[in-house]
Design a protein around this motif. Structure first.
Motif, PDB file in Angstrom:
ATOM      1  N   VAL A 165     -14.888  -7.294   0.671  1.00 62.06           N
ATOM      2  CA  VAL A 165     -16.148  -7.480  -0.070  1.00 62.06           C
ATOM      3  C   VAL A 165     -16.031  -8.494  -1.135  1.00 62.06           C
ATOM      4  CG1 VAL A 165     -18.014  -6.580  -1.339  1.00 62.06           C
ATOM      5  CG2 VAL A 165     -17.377  -5.206   0.773  1.00 62.06           C
ATOM      6  N   GLY A 166     -15.065  -8.292  -1.819  1.00 63.23           N
ATOM      7  CA  GLY A 166     -14.749  -9.224  -3.001  1.00 63.23           C
ATOM      8  C   GLY A 166     -14.460 -10.646  -2.776  1.00 63.23           C
ATOM      9  N   ALA A 167     -13.940 -10.710  -1.594  1.00 65.04           N
ATOM     10  CA  ALA A 167     -13.218 -12.037  -1.092  1.00 65.04           C
ATOM     11  C   ALA A 167     -14.439 -12.827  -0.157  1.00 65.04           C
ATOM     12  CB  ALA A 167     -11.998 -11.878  -0.088  1.00 65.04           C
ATOM     13  N   THR A 168     -15.270 -12.037   0.055  1.00 65.71           N
ATOM     14  CA  THR A 168     -16.424 -12.681   1.080  1.00 65.71           C
ATOM     15  C   THR A 168     -17.806 -12.509   0.778  1.00 65.71           C
ATOM     16  OG1 THR A 168     -16.535 -10.969   2.532  1.00 65.71           O
ATOM     17  CG2 THR A 168     -14.600 -12.590   3.137  1.00 65.71           C
ATOM     18  N   GLY A 169     -17.964 -11.528   0.106  1.00 65.31           N
ATOM     19  CA  GLY A 169     -19.581 -11.259   0.012  1.00 65.31           C
ATOM     20  C   GLY A 169     -20.003 -10.559   0.851  1.00 65.31           C
ATOM     21  N   CYS A 170     -19.317 -10.222   1.961  1.00 64.76           N
ATOM     22  CA  CYS A 170     -19.810  -9.459   3.141  1.00 64.76           C
ATOM     23  C   CYS A 170     -20.341  -8.080   2.610  1.00 64.76           C
ATOM     24  CB  CYS A 170     -18.903  -9.367   4.125  1.00 64.76           C
ATOM     25  SG  CYS A 170     -17.471  -8.051   3.851  1.00 64.76           S
ATOM     26  N   GLY A 171     -21.339  -7.277   3.442  1.00 61.96           N
ATOM     27  CA  GLY A 171     -21.701  -6.125   3.104  1.00 61.96           C
ATOM     28  C   GLY A 171     -20.994  -5.207   4.111  1.00 61.96           C
ATOM     29  N   LEU A 172     -21.210  -3.845   3.814  1.00 62.22           N
ATOM     30  CA  LEU A 172     -20.556  -2.764   4.514  1.00 62.22           C
ATOM     31  C   LEU A 172     -21.591  -1.709   5.214  1.00 62.22           C
ATOM     32  CD1 LEU A 172     -17.549  -1.663   1.745  1.00 62.22           C
ATOM     33  CD2 LEU A 172     -17.550  -3.264   3.843  1.00 62.22           C
ATOM     34  N   LEU A 173     -21.051  -1.427   6.283  1.00 69.64           N
ATOM     35  CA  LEU A 173     -22.007  -0.288   6.769  1.00 69.64           C
ATOM     36  C   LEU A 173     -21.098   0.924   6.982  1.00 69.64           C
ATOM     37  CD1 LEU A 173     -23.506  -0.439  10.647  1.00 69.64           C
ATOM     38  CD2 LEU A 173     -23.036   1.703   9.355  1.00 69.64           C
ATOM     39  N   LEU A 174     -21.544   1.819   5.949  1.00 63.94           N
ATOM     40  CA  LEU A 174     -20.519   3.002   5.803  1.00 63.94           C
ATOM     41  C   LEU A 174     -20.969   4.122   6.885  1.00 63.94           C
ATOM     42  CD1 LEU A 174     -18.669   4.672   4.228  1.00 63.94           C
ATOM     43  CD2 LEU A 174     -20.769   5.147   2.466  1.00 63.94           C
ATOM     44  N   ASP A 175     -20.232   4.473   7.735  1.00 64.15           N
ATOM     45  CA  ASP A 175     -20.463   5.286   8.841  1.00 64.15           C
ATOM     46  C   ASP A 175     -19.495   6.403   8.362  1.00 64.15           C
ATOM     47  OD1 ASP A 175     -19.957   7.091  11.178  1.00 64.15           O
ATOM     48  OD2 ASP A 175     -20.644   5.467  12.301  1.00 64.15           O
ATOM     49  N   LEU A 176     -20.617   7.484   7.889  1.00 69.61           N
ATOM     50  CA  LEU A 176     -19.686   8.826   7.348  1.00 69.61           C
ATOM     51  C   LEU A 176     -19.299   9.640   8.225  1.00 69.61           C
ATOM     52  CD1 LEU A 176     -22.876   9.101   4.844  1.00 69.61           C
ATOM     53  CD2 LEU A 176     -20.337   8.450   4.266  1.00 69.61           C
ATOM     54  N   ASN A 177     -19.536   9.679   9.627  1.00 66.32           N
ATOM     55  CA  ASN A 177     -19.140  10.440  10.773  1.00 66.32           C
ATOM     56  C   ASN A 177     -17.714   9.673  10.850  1.00 66.32           C
ATOM     57  OD1 ASN A 177     -19.047  12.644  12.546  1.00 66.32           O
ATOM     58  ND2 ASN A 177     -18.888  10.717  14.106  1.00 66.32           N
ATOM     59  N   ASN A 178     -17.520   8.442  10.745  1.00 65.93           N
ATOM     60  CA  ASN A 178     -16.299   7.853  10.860  1.00 65.93           C
ATOM     61  C   ASN A 178     -15.342   8.210   9.837  1.00 65.93           C
ATOM     62  OD1 ASN A 178     -17.223   6.808  13.351  1.00 65.93           O
ATOM     63  ND2 ASN A 178     -17.291   4.639  12.623  1.00 65.93           N
ATOM     64  N   VAL A 179     -15.929   8.125   8.694  1.00 69.30           N
ATOM     65  CA  VAL A 179     -14.967   8.560   7.512  1.00 69.30           C
ATOM     66  C   VAL A 179     -14.452  10.114   7.472  1.00 69.30           C
ATOM     67  CG1 VAL A 179     -15.163   9.107   4.913  1.00 69.30           C
ATOM     68  CG2 VAL A 179     -16.236   7.227   5.862  1.00 69.30           C
ATOM     69  N   ARG A 223     -23.860  14.654  19.799  1.00 67.39           N
ATOM     70  CA  ARG A 223     -24.549  15.932  19.466  1.00 67.39           C
ATOM     71  C   ARG A 223     -24.984  15.784  18.002  1.00 67.39           C
ATOM     72  NH1 ARG A 223     -19.168  18.803  20.353  1.00 67.39           N
ATOM     73  NH2 ARG A 223     -19.206  17.168  22.021  1.00 67.39           N
ATOM     74  N   PRO A 224     -25.743  16.714  17.399  1.00 67.34           N
ATOM     75  CA  PRO A 224     -26.162  16.545  16.035  1.00 67.34           C
ATOM     76  C   PRO A 224     -25.102  16.396  14.970  1.00 67.34           C
ATOM     77  CG  PRO A 224     -26.906  18.660  16.841  1.00 67.34           C
ATOM     78  CD  PRO A 224     -25.825  18.018  17.828  1.00 67.34           C
ATOM     79  N   VAL A 225     -25.558  15.727  13.965  1.00 70.81           N
ATOM     80  CA  VAL A 225     -24.533  15.434  12.788  1.00 70.81           C
ATOM     81  C   VAL A 225     -24.131  16.878  12.210  1.00 70.81           C
ATOM     82  CG1 VAL A 225     -24.426  14.442  10.401  1.00 70.81           C
ATOM     83  CG2 VAL A 225     -25.992  13.398  11.931  1.00 70.81           C
ATOM     84  N   ALA A 226     -23.058  16.907  11.879  1.00 73.50           N
ATOM     85  CA  ALA A 226     -22.139  18.180  11.439  1.00 73.50           C
ATOM     86  C   ALA A 226     -22.292  18.207  10.112  1.00 73.50           C
ATOM     87  CB  ALA A 226     -20.531  18.134  12.000  1.00 73.50           C
ATOM     88  N   ASP A 227     -22.099  19.548   9.719  1.00 74.47           N
ATOM     89  CA  ASP A 227     -22.421  20.013   8.282  1.00 74.47           C
ATOM     90  C   ASP A 227     -21.447  19.343   7.209  1.00 74.47           C
ATOM     91  OD1 ASP A 227     -24.445  21.565   8.978  1.00 74.47           O
ATOM     92  OD2 ASP A 227     -23.270  23.410   8.829  1.00 74.47           O
ATOM     93  N   PRO A 228     -20.102  19.149   7.394  1.00 74.15           N
ATOM     94  CA  PRO A 228     -19.262  18.287   6.623  1.00 74.15           C
ATOM     95  C   PRO A 228     -19.768  16.736   6.633  1.00 74.15           C
ATOM     96  CG  PRO A 228     -18.000  19.409   8.126  1.00 74.15           C
ATOM     97  CD  PRO A 228     -19.358  19.707   8.689  1.00 74.15           C
ATOM     98  N   VAL A 229     -20.492  16.235   7.731  1.00 70.09           N
ATOM     99  CA  VAL A 229     -21.058  14.832   7.377  1.00 70.09           C
ATOM    100  C   VAL A 229     -22.127  14.903   6.685  1.00 70.09           C
ATOM    101  CG1 VAL A 229     -21.744  12.821   8.654  1.00 70.09           C
ATOM    102  CG2 VAL A 229     -19.737  14.270   9.637  1.00 70.09           C
ATOM    103  N   TRP A 230     -22.951  15.944   6.472  1.00 69.88           N
ATOM    104  CA  TRP A 230     -24.217  15.933   5.817  1.00 69.88           C
ATOM    105  C   TRP A 230     -23.712  16.193   4.395  1.00 69.88           C
ATOM    106  CZ3 TRP A 230     -28.560  14.091   7.152  1.00 69.88           C
ATOM    107  CH2 TRP A 230     -29.088  14.501   8.688  1.00 69.88           C
TER     108      TRP A 230
END
Ligand SMILES: [Fe+2]
Length: 295
Positions: A165-179, A223-230
């Motif tokens: 982000v610092g080097a390019t000014g790009c944005g991020l799509l934060l996928d919380l399930n992926n995290v 399936r639905p979003v899991a509790d830890p992701v919420w």
């Protein structure tokens, strides 16, 4: 950094829901994400449906084939088509994944992980700059779900993303399930992962369901979003504010009404975390964004 339209909560536009969406019966769903590759080469019914949807709601384009980390040359024909498509649909932004898909012209159709090292960061940053020049807008990149890593990696994924982000000014799509999936599979702290990202970089959030395979979690979107992701969503909204949020549900697709329920839950969580004042601010910003895209 470009200001991000506050779109509220949306869902992925999926074929079994086309007929219902075209009637306008979408409940409180505020915007749609379209898979780029489903329409970039199509001028048939799929493209027509997406154009109808883009006339009524904000849409964003989400790609799976850019291959920003590959060593193959960037596909200039694809990029030209992407720029044209984004313009025709008045897409609020264009996203893809921090990954590579294949090499020497062969695609695995998978989102493959990168070695997280300074030389790879330089390689990816140079390609992001080219893509942004061609598109004439900021590229938004999503953190993929992780199952294996490289022994040569010397940076954490959030550190890599922050420096990109610092080097390019790009944005991020934060996928919380992926995290959550990545953190579980690599024995990392997902909360520290989120805290390491620059606040102003987050353009969009993905929420999805995953499969617990015992030895590892699988990013299954069925399936639905899991509790830890919420729980991570609460943390993310508190840190990043009312970021446009999308429910990603691709397999074992439920009714549109069920998807809309999941979107409503995200809206409620954001209201609980931010209070009504900020939620109302997001609504005002949404009206502005709608006016901007001409709906
Ligand atoms: Fe995602």
């Amino acid at each position: 950094m470009t200001a991000t339209p506050r779109l509220g909560v949306g869902v992925g536009l999926r074929t079994p829901h086309h007929a219902q969406v075209l009637t306008g019966d979408v409940g409180e769903v505020e915007w749609f994400e379209v898979i780029t590759e489903n329409v970039i080469d199509s001028h048939g019914r799929m493209r027509w449906v997406v154009e109808q949807v883009a006339e009524r709601w904000p849409v964003v384009l989400h790609g799976v084939a850019l291959g920003i980390g590959s060593t193959d040359p960037l596909d200039r024909v694809y990029l030209g088509r992407l720029r044209r498509l984004a313009g025709e649909l008045r897409a609020a932004w264009v996203s893809d994944h921090l990954c590579w898909n294949g090499v020497q012209g062969l695609s695995t159709h998978e989102l493959l992980p990168l070695p997280l090292r300074p030389d790879v960061l330089e390689h990816v940053a140079a390609r992001v700059r080219i893509v942004q020049d061609v598109l004439g807008q900021r590229l938004v990149l999503e953190n993929p779900s992780g199952y294996v890593g490289f022994g040569s990696s010397s940076m954490s994924e959030p550190q890599f993303l922050a420096e990109l982000v610092g080097a390019t000014g790009c944005g991020l799509l934060l996928d919380l399930n992926n995290v959550h999936v990545t953190a579980y599979n690599h024995d990392l702290d997902p909360r520290a992962w989120i805290e390491a990202l620059p606040v102003e970089s987050i353009v969009q959030i993905h929420l999805a369901g995953h499969d617990d395979c015992g030895t590892h979690l699988l990013d299954s979107h069925d399936r639905p979003v899991a509790d830890p992701v919420w729980a991570l969503y609460r943390q993310a909204i508190a840190r990043f504010g009312p970021v446009p949020t999308l429910i990603e549900w691709d397999a074992a697709l439920p009714s549109f009404a069920r998807l809309a329920e999941e979107a409503e839950r995200a809206r409620q969580v954001a209201r609980q975390v931010l209070g009504n004042e900020q939620a109302e601010g997001a609504c005002v910003a949404l009206a502005g964004a709608l006016a901007e895209v001409g709906t």
